[in-house]
Each structure stands twice: as C-alpha cells, then as structure tokens.
Write a protein that holds these residues in place. Structure first.
Motif: not given
Length: 279
Positions: A44-69
C-alpha cells in the motif's frame, strides 16, 4: 502390531495425491497473519497492484504450508470449538505492536480492523425520544437500570433540561456500575444546569463482574425533595462487544476482515457462503 499400523498410516499420509490439508496451529497462523499484514502495508505504501497468491505464497512456504492449507484452516476455523479466530488475530496485533514505531502504519491498519469489527456489531439497547417528569410520583422514570449486563462498552447519551419551575436545589445526574453484591464502580456525576438544555455523554466499560448499570437523573443534594420539572431528550444507550468477540462475530458472518486480499478471502469461505443459495 500397533507400531506397524501407525507406520502404515504415516506412509499413507505421505503418499502423493492425498487431498488432505494441514490444520495450522494458532501460534503459526498468527505469525502468518502478522507477515501478511506487513506485506499489505508495504504494498500500500508503494501503491502497487498485486496478485494475492504471488504475495502470500512465499509467506506460507516460509512456515512450511501451502496456500490450500491456509484456506482450509481459515474456512474450517468455526468448527474448532476450543479455539477463537479473534484470539489469533489479537496475537498478530500484539506482535506488531511489540515491534515498535517502525510498524506504526501496519498497527494503524489493525486498529482500523478492530474499529470496523466493533462498529459492525454495535447496537442500540435503549432509546427514548422524550422523558418528561413534573411530579414526585413520576421521578422513578428518571432512574434507568440495565440488568444482566455483559462485558463490553456501554455509551449513554442524552440531552437534559431543568426548567425554572423545578423547586429542587443542587440537582445531580449520575451513572455507575454494580456487581452482583451491590458494589459500585465507575461512578460519574454531573451538576445539572438549570434553565437551559445541556448534554450528557458517558461510556462505561463493563467486565465480567458487572451485573447492572444505573442511570439516575434525579438526585437532589440539599433539603427536602420538592416538585421536579425535568425533561430528557434523545436518550440513547448503545452496547459494543469487546474487540475479540467483535472480530469473531465479523468473521463468522462473512469472513471479510481485510487480512488477506478479497479474492483470497472469497476462496477461503465455506461453500455455503461462496455459492449462491439457489445452486
């Protein structure tokens, strides 16, 4: 034999193609929410458009989970009777607050979530357009008692006018809370001004010990009680849930708190919410 059975079950769980999803623990889910809030704030600070999966999938993977989890955990949270999703959100908020001034923008966003949740669940529990008292026998109408009080915030607002015909001196208006044993707390008192309309606005925060809230607008302080002439206008008492319960209620209604992007929340919603009723 038992060891063989357990080993077989473990192997079966690891076989590719099984459509089982992992239920994420509350602590790790709070960490995921925490990182998602930060990601949202940064974008939001960068006023960027985003694909939610591209943003969140690395977060989920960091903790060892998938998007479906994550979707599965959120969508089925209401079935876990021993857990509250609002508590998980509060853990994420507490972690952000503890990280200091550099996260002020993210914390402000969380405060907005809390405010939205509380505003959505706020309701009026008493409303009177006018209460006019001109005789001693009717003064009981100026004493309003709320019984069976639940934890939360109670805001009491009204306009009052003490007419020149009122014969009492040093009139006061008071509001307070009481426990089941009759112990008072949160007493608030004002001197009622005469011959003009004035306002009264007070918010009381009740905990689990509070059983009653009392509003008394006819408490003469000097001498014998004489004929009154008082009018209350636009009396309104509103009740607001505590933050944690408000968040839970909002989640249960629509899974629409902006932790993740809209498209992610829609996919996490139970089938009964995601599909039209006629399908």
């Amino acid at each position: 034999m038992k060891r063989l059975v357990l080993f077989a079950l473990l192997i079966a769980a690891l076989v590719p193609g099984c459509k089982r999803h992992t239920i994420i623990s509350d602590e790790e889910l709070a960490l995921i929410f925490h990182d998602a809030f930060l990601a949202n704030s940064l974008l939001q600070n960068r006023d960027a458009r985003r694909d939610s999966l591209l943003v969140y999938e690395p977060i989920f993977e960091r903790y060892g989970y998938t998007t479906e989890d994550v979707r599965y955990t959120i969508g089925n949270f209401s079935k876990r009777k021993s857990a509250r999703l609002g508590d998980v959100v509060e853990l994420a908020i507490a972690r952000l607050e503890a990280e200091g001034e550099l996260l002020n923008r993210a914390v402000a966003a969380l405060d907005t979530v809390n405010n939205v949740a509380q505003r959505t669940t706020r309701r009026v529990i008493r409303r009177d357009s006018s209460i006019r008292v001109t005789s001693l026998k009717d003064t009981a109408r100026l004493r309003i008692v709320l019984d069976s009080v639940r934890p939360g915030e109670y805001r009491i607002r009204t306009r009052y006018e003490v007419d020149s015909l009122d014969q009492n001196q040093s009139l006061r208006g008071q509001v307070w809370m009481e426990t089941a044993a009759g112990k008072q707390s949160g007493l608030y008192s004002i001197q009622l001004r005469r011959k003009r309309e004035d306002g009264f606005d007070r918010t009381l925060k009740a905990d689990t010990a509070v059983r009653r809230i009392v509003l008394d607008f006819w408490r003469p302080q000097q001498g014998k009680r004489k004929r009154p002439h008082i009018t209350l206008r636009n009396l309104e008492i509103t009740y607001t849930l505590p933050v944690g319960q408000a968040l839970d209620t909002l989640y249960e209604k629509q899974l629409d708190i902006r932790i993740f992007a809209d498209d992610f929340i829609r996919m996490a919603a139970p089938d009964s919410l995601a599909r039209p009723a006629d399908q």
